[in-house]
Write a protein that holds these residues in place. Structure first.
Motif, PDB file in Angstrom:
ATOM      1  N   LEU A  51       0.836  -1.203   0.000  1.00  0.00           N
ATOM      2  CA  LEU A  51       0.000   0.000   0.000  1.00  0.00           C
ATOM      3  C   LEU A  51       0.870   1.252   0.000  1.00  0.00           C
ATOM      4  O   LEU A  51       0.641   2.173  -0.777  1.00  0.00           O
ATOM      5  CB  LEU A  51      -0.923   0.000   1.216  1.00  0.00           C
ATOM      6  N   ARG A  52       1.883   1.281   0.841  1.00  0.00           N
ATOM      7  CA  ARG A  52       2.777   2.437   0.894  1.00  0.00           C
ATOM      8  C   ARG A  52       3.459   2.654  -0.459  1.00  0.00           C
ATOM      9  O   ARG A  52       3.546   3.778  -0.943  1.00  0.00           O
ATOM     10  CB  ARG A  52       3.821   2.274   1.994  1.00  0.00           C
ATOM     11  N   HIS A  53       3.906   1.589  -1.077  1.00  0.00           N
ATOM     12  CA  HIS A  53       4.561   1.685  -2.386  1.00  0.00           C
ATOM     13  C   HIS A  53       3.614   2.308  -3.413  1.00  0.00           C
ATOM     14  O   HIS A  53       4.006   3.207  -4.161  1.00  0.00           O
ATOM     15  CB  HIS A  53       5.022   0.295  -2.844  1.00  0.00           C
ATOM     16  N   LEU A  54       2.377   1.863  -3.442  1.00  0.00           N
ATOM     17  CA  LEU A  54       1.405   2.409  -4.390  1.00  0.00           C
ATOM     18  C   LEU A  54       1.145   3.885  -4.105  1.00  0.00           C
ATOM     19  O   LEU A  54       1.150   4.705  -5.022  1.00  0.00           O
ATOM     20  CB  LEU A  54       0.103   1.619  -4.337  1.00  0.00           C
ATOM     21  N   LEU A  55       0.948   4.233  -2.846  1.00  0.00           N
ATOM     22  CA  LEU A  55       0.610   5.612  -2.499  1.00  0.00           C
ATOM     23  C   LEU A  55       1.767   6.589  -2.676  1.00  0.00           C
ATOM     24  O   LEU A  55       1.554   7.789  -2.782  1.00  0.00           O
ATOM     25  CB  LEU A  55       0.071   5.686  -1.065  1.00  0.00           C
ATOM     26  N   GLU A  56       2.994   6.088  -2.712  1.00  0.00           N
ATOM     27  CA  GLU A  56       4.155   6.951  -2.926  1.00  0.00           C
ATOM     28  C   GLU A  56       4.460   7.179  -4.399  1.00  0.00           C
ATOM     29  O   GLU A  56       5.349   7.955  -4.729  1.00  0.00           O
ATOM     30  CB  GLU A  56       5.388   6.350  -2.233  1.00  0.00           C
ATOM     31  N   SER A  57       3.719   6.527  -5.273  1.00  0.00           N
ATOM     32  CA  SER A  57       3.987   6.632  -6.704  1.00  0.00           C
ATOM     33  C   SER A  57       2.837   7.327  -7.427  1.00  0.00           C
ATOM     34  O   SER A  57       1.731   6.780  -7.533  1.00  0.00           O
ATOM     35  CB  SER A  57       4.187   5.234  -7.301  1.00  0.00           C
ATOM     36  N   GLY A  58       3.117   8.517  -7.933  1.00  0.00           N
ATOM     37  CA  GLY A  58       2.106   9.231  -8.705  1.00  0.00           C
ATOM     38  C   GLY A  58       1.648   8.437  -9.919  1.00  0.00           C
ATOM     39  O   GLY A  58       0.470   8.426 -10.263  1.00  0.00           O
ATOM     40  N   ALA A  59       2.584   7.747 -10.572  1.00  0.00           N
ATOM     41  CA  ALA A  59       2.242   6.953 -11.753  1.00  0.00           C
ATOM     42  C   ALA A  59       1.313   5.796 -11.395  1.00  0.00           C
ATOM     43  O   ALA A  59       0.360   5.500 -12.130  1.00  0.00           O
ATOM     44  CB  ALA A  59       3.515   6.421 -12.414  1.00  0.00           C
ATOM     45  N   LEU A  60       1.575   5.137 -10.259  1.00  0.00           N
ATOM     46  CA  LEU A  60       0.709   4.027  -9.852  1.00  0.00           C
ATOM     47  C   LEU A  60      -0.677   4.522  -9.450  1.00  0.00           C
ATOM     48  O   LEU A  60      -1.683   3.877  -9.751  1.00  0.00           O
ATOM     49  CB  LEU A  60       1.347   3.231  -8.710  1.00  0.00           C
ATOM     50  N   ILE A  61      -0.732   5.652  -8.765  1.00  0.00           N
ATOM     51  CA  ILE A  61      -2.039   6.217  -8.399  1.00  0.00           C
ATOM     52  C   ILE A  61      -2.822   6.544  -9.665  1.00  0.00           C
ATOM     53  O   ILE A  61      -4.004   6.211  -9.787  1.00  0.00           O
ATOM     54  CB  ILE A  61      -1.877   7.461  -7.505  1.00  0.00           C
ATOM     55  N   THR A  62      -2.168   7.180 -10.629  1.00  0.00           N
ATOM     56  CA  THR A  62      -2.842   7.559 -11.881  1.00  0.00           C
ATOM     57  C   THR A  62      -3.295   6.335 -12.663  1.00  0.00           C
ATOM     58  O   THR A  62      -4.405   6.315 -13.194  1.00  0.00           O
ATOM     59  CB  THR A  62      -1.914   8.438 -12.748  1.00  0.00           C
ATOM     60  N   SER A  63      -2.480   5.294 -12.712  1.00  0.00           N
ATOM     61  CA  SER A  63      -2.877   4.103 -13.468  1.00  0.00           C
ATOM     62  C   SER A  63      -3.940   3.290 -12.738  1.00  0.00           C
ATOM     63  O   SER A  63      -4.767   2.637 -13.361  1.00  0.00           O
ATOM     64  CB  SER A  63      -1.665   3.223 -13.791  1.00  0.00           C
ATOM     65  N   THR A  64      -3.948   3.353 -11.407  1.00  0.00           N
ATOM     66  CA  THR A  64      -4.952   2.618 -10.632  1.00  0.00           C
ATOM     67  C   THR A  64      -6.320   3.286 -10.718  1.00  0.00           C
ATOM     68  O   THR A  64      -7.346   2.610 -10.828  1.00  0.00           O
ATOM     69  CB  THR A  64      -4.519   2.514  -9.152  1.00  0.00           C
ATOM     70  N   TRP A  65      -6.337   4.611 -10.667  1.00  0.00           N
ATOM     71  CA  TRP A  65      -7.593   5.370 -10.724  1.00  0.00           C
ATOM     72  C   TRP A  65      -7.491   6.439 -11.802  1.00  0.00           C
ATOM     73  O   TRP A  65      -7.346   7.637 -11.484  1.00  0.00           O
ATOM     74  CB  TRP A  65      -7.884   6.021  -9.373  1.00  0.00           C
ATOM     75  N   PRO A  66      -7.578   6.076 -13.071  1.00  0.00           N
ATOM     76  CA  PRO A  66      -7.367   7.057 -14.142  1.00  0.00           C
ATOM     77  C   PRO A  66      -8.359   8.224 -14.137  1.00  0.00           C
ATOM     78  O   PRO A  66      -8.010   9.332 -14.535  1.00  0.00           O
ATOM     79  CB  PRO A  66      -7.494   6.232 -15.425  1.00  0.00           C
ATOM     80  N   ARG A  67      -9.586   8.004 -13.666  1.00  0.00           N
ATOM     81  CA  ARG A  67     -10.574   9.080 -13.665  1.00  0.00           C
ATOM     82  C   ARG A  67     -10.657   9.801 -12.322  1.00  0.00           C
ATOM     83  O   ARG A  67     -11.185  10.901 -12.242  1.00  0.00           O
ATOM     84  CB  ARG A  67     -11.944   8.532 -14.050  1.00  0.00           C
ATOM     85  N   ALA A  68     -10.144   9.205 -11.262  1.00  0.00           N
ATOM     86  CA  ALA A  68     -10.267   9.811  -9.928  1.00  0.00           C
ATOM     87  C   ALA A  68      -8.909  10.067  -9.274  1.00  0.00           C
ATOM     88  O   ALA A  68      -8.854  10.405  -8.094  1.00  0.00           O
ATOM     89  CB  ALA A  68     -11.109   8.907  -9.027  1.00  0.00           C
ATOM     90  N   HIS A  69      -7.822   9.956 -10.021  1.00  0.00           N
ATOM     91  CA  HIS A  69      -6.501  10.124  -9.414  1.00  0.00           C
ATOM     92  C   HIS A  69      -6.307  11.506  -8.803  1.00  0.00           C
ATOM     93  O   HIS A  69      -5.645  11.645  -7.780  1.00  0.00           O
ATOM     94  CB  HIS A  69      -5.381   9.823 -10.429  1.00  0.00           C
ATOM     95  N   GLU A  70      -6.904  12.542  -9.379  1.00  0.00           N
ATOM     96  CA  GLU A  70      -6.752  13.885  -8.813  1.00  0.00           C
ATOM     97  C   GLU A  70      -7.407  13.976  -7.434  1.00  0.00           C
ATOM     98  O   GLU A  70      -6.875  14.641  -6.540  1.00  0.00           O
ATOM     99  CB  GLU A  70      -7.315  14.937  -9.763  1.00  0.00           C
ATOM    100  N   ASP A  71      -8.537  13.304  -7.251  1.00  0.00           N
ATOM    101  CA  ASP A  71      -9.181  13.285  -5.939  1.00  0.00           C
ATOM    102  C   ASP A  71      -8.324  12.530  -4.926  1.00  0.00           C
ATOM    103  O   ASP A  71      -8.211  12.940  -3.767  1.00  0.00           O
ATOM    104  CB  ASP A  71     -10.570  12.642  -6.015  1.00  0.00           C
TER     105      ASP A  71
END
Length: 117
Positions: A10-30
């Motif tokens: 979880l920490r790895h995912l949350l520290e990566s802007g690219a992973l956040i964007t790819s995980t939630w392409p429509r809600a990554h800004e939120d």
């Protein structure tokens, strides 16, 4: 406020802007906004909620778990004080919550607890 994720994937995912964007392409800004507001802006949960940018959707009296949201993003975390102890009644004692141990983030019908494994 100190925001941590003791779960390594979880920490790895949350520290990566690219992973956040790819995980939630429509809600990554939120997701970004919610994490940034909680992490950088305010020393306690009560002040973060007071801005109107973060909503406290639920708080468990016994487990100290809170559900916070901004837009389409939701964070589930354990509310803690300065020493890392759980804060009983995090809603009533939001001024004492200075740390959040995130254990899940959800948006677009996808929860990190399922994605990060």
């Amino acid at each position: 406020m100190i925001v941590i994720a003791t779960d390594e994937p979880l920490r790895h995912l949350l520290e990566s802007g690219a992973l956040i964007t790819s995980t939630w392409p429509r809600a990554h800004e939120d997701v970004f906004l919610l994490l940034k507001v909680l992490h950088f802006a305010f020393p306690s949960l009560s002040e973060a909620i007071g801005t109107g940018l973060v909503a406290l959707l639920a708080a468990n009296l016994q487990t100290s778990e809170v559900t916070l949201s901004t837009g389409a993003a939701t964070v589930l975390a354990v509310a803690q004080d300065q020493s890392g102890e759980r804060v009983a009644d995090p809603k009533g004692n939001a001024h004492m919550v200075t740390q959040l141990d995130i254990f899940n983030v959800a948006a677009e019908g996808r929860a990190v607890s399922k994605v990060a494994r």
